[in-house]
Design an enzyme around this catalytic site. Structure first.
Site, PDB file in Angstrom:
ATOM      1  CG  ASP A 109      -1.999   1.108   1.088  1.00  0.00           C
ATOM      2  OD1 ASP A 109      -2.645   1.187   0.020  1.00  0.00           O
ATOM      3  OD2 ASP A 109      -2.186   1.878   2.039  1.00  0.00           O
ATOM      4  CB  THR A 110       1.882   3.669  -2.138  1.00  0.00           C
ATOM      5  OG1 THR A 110       2.813   2.596  -2.299  1.00  0.00           O
ATOM      6  CG2 THR A 110       2.611   4.993  -2.255  1.00  0.00           C
TER       7      THR A 110
END
Length: 195
Positions: A70-71
């Site tokens: 996830d970013t």
């Protein structure tokens, strides 16, 4: 066998760039930050949830290693997800204009008996943006589906004055950290599990 629990074409491209053979497992994980949850903890939790959901979807495959990532863009302790529409994208870009923000990327590799995390925090400074520049960028459609409303690998690169950290991490999968994580699971580019 390596699996990527992601619907992101950028993550697929980046993992392939490292030379790993993998299959994609589609997962649907809610991305909702809990009240008071620190941004890095939130990003890490979502990445782990994706990896675990991928393992669950595969069932009892004992040799499976699932990568979840996830970013998110973080400014003033606020997490900027993907913009919901033109106004949302423009509002994000206005807030980022002329300021330095963090891009937090978490990657989890999970197998039947092991789960390990890598965390990458990059600093990105935007040039000051006027309303015409913001409107022109939003009109390209590029902000949509991107955390913070921009793509550093696309036209959004012209908005970035300075980057400290991982370019690939800002794209969505920090390559150095991911490769190191996968080596810990006995995975090497172009091969299946070596143990």
């Amino acid at each position: 066998m390596l699996y990527l629990a992601s619907q992101s074409p950028r993550r697929r491209e980046l993992l392939a760039q490292l030379g790993y053979r993998f299959e994609v497992v589609d997962v649907d994980v809610p991305e909702l930050r809990a009240a008071g949850e620190p941004p890095q903890d939130y990003v890490s939790r979502v990445a782990l949830d994706k990896a675990r959901a991928g393992l669950a979807a595969l069932g009892a495959r004992g040799d499976a290693v699932v990568l979840g990532a996830d970013t998110e863009v973080v400014l003033d302790d606020e997490v900027f997800g993907k913009p919901a529409g033109d106004e949302d994208a423009a509002a994000m870009l206005r807030r980022l204009s002329g300021r330095t923000h963090a891009v937090v990327s978490a990657v989890w590799a999970a197998g039947a008996t092991q789960a390990e995390r890598a965390l990458c925090v990059s600093r990105v400074r935007f040039a000051p943006l006027d309303e015409a520049a913001i409107a022109a960028y939003v009109a390209t459609g590029e902000p949509f589906g991107k955390a913070g409303g921009y793509a550093i690998q696309g036209r959004g690169a012209a908005l970035v004055e300075y980057l400290e950290g991982s370019y690939s991490g800002v794209m969505g999968l920090p390559l150095f950290e991911t490769a190191r994580l996968l080596r810990g699971f006995g995975l090497a580019p172009g091969r299946a599990l070596s143990r």
